[in-house]
Write a protein that holds these residues in place. Structure first.
Motif, PDB file in Angstrom:
ATOM      1  N   THR A 126       0.597  -1.128   0.000  1.00  0.00           N
ATOM      2  CA  THR A 126       0.026  -0.210   0.044  1.00  0.00           C
ATOM      3  C   THR A 126       0.746   1.417  -0.037  1.00  0.00           C
ATOM      4  OG1 THR A 126      -1.624  -1.204   1.274  1.00  0.00           O
ATOM      5  CG2 THR A 126      -1.887   1.195   1.092  1.00  0.00           C
ATOM      6  N   LYS A 127       1.848   1.368   0.796  1.00  0.00           N
ATOM      7  CA  LYS A 127       2.834   2.478   0.913  1.00  0.00           C
ATOM      8  C   LYS A 127       3.541   2.686  -0.435  1.00  0.00           C
ATOM      9  CE  LYS A 127       6.702   4.050   3.773  1.00  0.00           C
ATOM     10  NZ  LYS A 127       7.913   3.585   3.482  1.00  0.00           N
ATOM     11  N   LYS A 128       3.831   1.443  -1.155  1.00  0.00           N
ATOM     12  CA  LYS A 128       4.493   1.741  -2.335  1.00  0.00           C
ATOM     13  C   LYS A 128       3.860   2.310  -3.460  1.00  0.00           C
ATOM     14  CE  LYS A 128       8.485  -0.719  -3.780  1.00  0.00           C
ATOM     15  NZ  LYS A 128       9.320  -1.739  -3.716  1.00  0.00           N
ATOM     16  N   VAL A 129       2.294   1.722  -3.514  1.00  0.00           N
ATOM     17  CA  VAL A 129       1.308   2.338  -4.460  1.00  0.00           C
ATOM     18  C   VAL A 129       1.090   3.734  -4.195  1.00  0.00           C
ATOM     19  CG1 VAL A 129      -1.110   2.283  -5.092  1.00  0.00           C
ATOM     20  CG2 VAL A 129       0.324   0.117  -4.920  1.00  0.00           C
ATOM     21  N   ILE A 130       1.082   4.146  -2.917  1.00  0.00           N
ATOM     22  CA  ILE A 130       0.801   5.529  -2.514  1.00  0.00           C
ATOM     23  C   ILE A 130       1.757   6.402  -3.025  1.00  0.00           C
ATOM     24  CG2 ILE A 130       0.818   7.365  -0.770  1.00  0.00           C
ATOM     25  CD1 ILE A 130      -1.111   5.037   0.796  1.00  0.00           C
ATOM     26  N   GLU A 131       3.234   5.968  -2.578  1.00  0.00           N
ATOM     27  CA  GLU A 131       4.424   6.778  -3.216  1.00  0.00           C
ATOM     28  C   GLU A 131       4.237   6.999  -4.587  1.00  0.00           C
ATOM     29  OE1 GLU A 131       7.218   5.229   0.327  1.00  0.00           O
ATOM     30  OE2 GLU A 131       7.576   4.409  -1.622  1.00  0.00           O
ATOM     31  N   LEU A 132       4.024   5.745  -5.435  1.00  0.00           N
ATOM     32  CA  LEU A 132       4.147   5.774  -7.071  1.00  0.00           C
ATOM     33  C   LEU A 132       3.034   6.833  -7.798  1.00  0.00           C
ATOM     34  CD1 LEU A 132       4.195   1.914  -7.972  1.00  0.00           C
ATOM     35  CD2 LEU A 132       5.623   3.968  -8.884  1.00  0.00           C
ATOM     36  N   VAL A 133       1.982   7.060  -6.906  1.00  0.00           N
ATOM     37  CA  VAL A 133       1.072   7.810  -7.633  1.00  0.00           C
ATOM     38  C   VAL A 133       1.888   9.454  -7.319  1.00  0.00           C
ATOM     39  CG1 VAL A 133      -0.954   9.290  -6.800  1.00  0.00           C
ATOM     40  CG2 VAL A 133      -0.784   6.885  -6.710  1.00  0.00           C
ATOM     41  N   LYS A 134       2.382   9.791  -6.322  1.00  0.00           N
ATOM     42  CA  LYS A 134       3.154  11.160  -6.301  1.00  0.00           C
ATOM     43  C   LYS A 134       4.239  11.148  -7.172  1.00  0.00           C
ATOM     44  CE  LYS A 134       4.854  14.120  -2.457  1.00  0.00           C
ATOM     45  NZ  LYS A 134       6.212  14.500  -3.497  1.00  0.00           N
ATOM     46  N   GLU A 135       5.081  10.040  -7.158  1.00  0.00           N
ATOM     47  CA  GLU A 135       6.269   9.900  -8.163  1.00  0.00           C
ATOM     48  C   GLU A 135       5.866  10.328  -9.659  1.00  0.00           C
ATOM     49  OE1 GLU A 135       8.614   6.175  -8.333  1.00  0.00           O
ATOM     50  OE2 GLU A 135       9.228   6.880 -10.423  1.00  0.00           O
ATOM     51  N   LEU A 136       4.671   9.596 -10.134  1.00  0.00           N
ATOM     52  CA  LEU A 136       4.108   9.682 -11.165  1.00  0.00           C
ATOM     53  C   LEU A 136       3.959  11.225 -11.814  1.00  0.00           C
ATOM     54  CD1 LEU A 136       1.970   6.658 -11.713  1.00  0.00           C
ATOM     55  CD2 LEU A 136       4.220   6.987 -12.988  1.00  0.00           C
ATOM     56  N   SER A 137       3.505  11.950 -10.757  1.00  0.00           N
ATOM     57  CA  SER A 137       2.984  13.251 -10.727  1.00  0.00           C
ATOM     58  C   SER A 137       4.232  13.891 -10.777  1.00  0.00           C
ATOM     59  CB  SER A 137       2.127  13.834  -9.799  1.00  0.00           C
ATOM     60  OG  SER A 137       1.687  15.181  -9.702  1.00  0.00           O
ATOM     61  N   ASP A 138       5.017  13.735 -10.109  1.00  0.00           N
ATOM     62  CA  ASP A 138       6.109  14.740  -9.999  1.00  0.00           C
ATOM     63  C   ASP A 138       7.001  14.467 -11.125  1.00  0.00           C
ATOM     64  OD1 ASP A 138       5.475  15.533  -7.357  1.00  0.00           O
ATOM     65  OD2 ASP A 138       6.828  14.359  -6.178  1.00  0.00           O
ATOM     66  N   GLU A 139       7.366  13.289 -11.490  1.00  0.00           N
ATOM     67  CA  GLU A 139       8.107  13.119 -12.811  1.00  0.00           C
ATOM     68  C   GLU A 139       7.813  13.663 -14.144  1.00  0.00           C
ATOM     69  OE1 GLU A 139      11.389  12.386 -12.409  1.00  0.00           O
ATOM     70  OE2 GLU A 139      11.176  11.977 -10.225  1.00  0.00           O
TER      71      GLU A 139
END
Ligand SMILES: [Zn+2]
Length: 321
Positions: free
Chosen positions: A45-58
């Motif tokens: 769950t933590k990884k999925v939450i981080e990925l959403v932010k990463e996709l937006s940032d990158e």
């Protein structure tokens, strides 16, 4: 209306995530993470939450422009509640991804299983676009399929239609993970092919694979391709056997359902033309004369991205039903 959506394909060994333009199906930025060590509900769950932010940032696309997040999960799901019921490979049981992600980002979340989202991807932007009746078959860790009837995915009475991997192709045959014997995926999945190759090598048969996998022991698609290019007998026999069984399964599906087309996907199909060509030839030789003449067998068009594009399109797909 938001122009972008995030799709996350959560498999047994990796998470592939992408931010997608929902008007074109184009992947604007993608990220791949291994899930080998990080299993269990909390870590995933933590990884999925981080990925959403990463996709937006990158990608530089603000989350305010993201209309939905879609997840394709390798396991049994509750689509209404957004819960992953069981994914033993990820050590995840009763995980409410929808609640966790919506609490974090306030973006609507949609859940499907991995084969379903890959089928949605091919339906909206891949080989299925513009067609109404076909079956998408994906060869991976297992063998799964999505059935499209009149432009919609047919999920069956209990939501489990399309389990082509558990069609019996050999009476009293090899044991399958589902508890039965002789299932198609015990012969034609990537896992089955790898086990057979490793088994033959263990018995003392020579194969170029021994040298190719000496670093980490993983039989990658590109190694299978190299082995075939070098006329490696073990690999040739194993791939030929898998194509033989897969074609029996596909011929049964064609005879039973009479689809317009079979779309074949998965890393192995993508990387190895020999496997695709042989499966196609054998399938058409095995099915009844009229469908044999008329049925098209084609490769999935989105390759590795079928799942993430489909996950990103889950909201749009479900709203149009
Ligand atoms: Zn089975």
């Amino acid at each position: 209306m938001a122009k972008y959506s995030i799709g996350i394909d959560l498999g047994g060994t990796k998470i592939l995530a992408a931010i997608v333009d929902i008007t074109t199906g184009k992947v604007l930025y993608s990220s791949k993470k291994k899930t080998k060590k990080d299993k269990g509900a909390d870590k995933i769950t933590k990884k999925v939450i981080e990925l959403v932010k990463e996709l937006s940032d990158e990608s530089g696309i603000p989350l305010a422009d993201v209309g939905s997040v879609g997840l394709g999960l390798a396991g049994q799901v509750d689509r209404e509640k957004g819960i992953l019921i069981a994914a033993p490979n990820l050590d995840c049981f009763n995980v409410n991804f929808k609640a966790a992600l919506e609490a974090e980002y306030n973006i609507p979340v949609f859940i499907g299983n991995d084969v379903e989202v890959a089928t949605v991807g091919e339906l909206m932007f891949g080989a299925g676009k513009g067609h109404e009746n076909y079956v998408c078959v994906f060869v991976g860790t297992g063998v799964g399929s999505g059935i499209v009837i009149n432009g919609k995915i047919h999920s069956g009475y209990t939501g489990t239609a399309g389990e082509i991997g558990h069609i019996t192709v050999s009476q009293d045959g090899r044991a399958c993970g589902c508890g039965a014997n002789g299932c198609l995926e015990a012969y034609a999945s990537r896992t089955a092919i790898e086990q057979k190759i490793k088994g033959a090598i263990k018995k003392g048969h020579k194969s170029i694979i021994t040298e190719l996998i000496k670093d980490d022991g993983i039989i990658r698609s590109k190694y299978l391709k190299t082995a075939l290019d070098n006329n490696d007998e073990i690999v040739l026999n194993c791939i030929t056997e898998a194509a033989e069984y897969l074609s029996s399964g596909l011929a049964s599906v064609i005879n039973f359902l009479n689809p317009e087309m079979i779309i074949l996907g998965g890393g192995l199909v993508d990387a190895i033309d020999f496997f695709f060509d042989l499966t196609t030839k054998k399938t058409l030789a095995k099915c009844l004369p009229t469908p044999s003449e008329k049925t098209n067998i084609v490769k999935a068009k989105l390759g590795d991205f079928s799942g993430v594009v489909g996950a990103a399109m889950l909201k749009t797909y479900r709203e149009q039903l």
